[in-house]
Scaffold this motif. Structure first.
Motif, PDB file in Angstrom:
ATOM      1  N   ILE A  30       0.853  -1.184   0.000  1.00 33.12           N
ATOM      2  CA  ILE A  30       0.000   0.000   0.000  1.00 33.12           C
ATOM      3  C   ILE A  30       0.889   1.234   0.000  1.00 33.12           C
ATOM      4  O   ILE A  30       1.706   1.429   0.903  1.00 33.12           O
ATOM      5  N   GLN A  53      -2.492   5.505   0.071  1.00 29.43           N
ATOM      6  CA  GLN A  53      -3.466   4.433   0.304  1.00 29.43           C
ATOM      7  C   GLN A  53      -3.968   3.748  -0.964  1.00 29.43           C
ATOM      8  O   GLN A  53      -4.996   3.106  -0.947  1.00 29.43           O
ATOM      9  N   GLU A  67      -3.488   0.813  -3.802  1.00 29.32           N
ATOM     10  CA  GLU A  67      -2.758  -0.439  -3.972  1.00 29.32           C
ATOM     11  C   GLU A  67      -1.897  -0.347  -5.221  1.00 29.32           C
ATOM     12  O   GLU A  67      -2.170   0.418  -6.134  1.00 29.32           O
TER      13      GLU A  67
END
Length: 145
Positions: free
Chosen positions: A128, A132, A134
């Motif tokens: 991550i 925030q 991915e």
């Protein structure tokens, strides 16, 4: 005599200053390293503002599969034939896949705020980024053959 000494002193001072300035950069690069491919199962790490790894949640050792202590019955003739067929199929598949490309996934470089979550077997589950989001693993796959 002063004229000869001045250039040598200037060069020595320049060399000394460059070593002092370069030394912290080298140690910082060595400290940063790469994200570990494997940790204890369930570990969560995050990189601080100096790219130092901080363990947020310590994982547990991955349990080894224990071999069964029960006696294994000998194979029948039919089972032995099936086993040989399977071994031959394995060899054929191995030969057929030798020409296929092999891909290696590079872990991204650590950066401040990056969080890494490891799964139950100790391998990377999620990476991550600080904002925030991915990671898009397609960007990190490279062909090595």
């Amino acid at each position: 005599m002063k004229v000869k000494f001045l250039p040598q002193a200037f060069l020595a001072a320049t060399l000394l200053i460059s070593l002092v300035v370069a030394s912290p950069a080298i140690s910082h690069a060595e400290k940063g390293g790469k994200i570990p491919d494997q940790m204890l199962a369930g570990t969560i790490i995050q990189y601080d503002e100096n790219n130092n790894m901080v363990v947020l949640e310590k994982g547990t050792p991955v349990p080894e599969q224990q071999k069964s202590k029960a006696a294994i019955a000998p194979l029948t003739a039919e089972q032995q034939v099936e086993l040989e067929k399977e071994k031959q199929q394995d060899k054929e598949i191995e030969e057929a896949t030798k020409s296929l490309p092999v891909y290696h996934i590079d872990n991204p470089d650590p950066q401040p705020g990056l969080k890494v979550i490891y799964d139950g077997e100790g391998f990377i589950k999620d990476i991550i980024l600080p904002d925030q989001k991915e990671i898009n693993w397609d960007l990190y796959i490279r062909r090595i053959r």
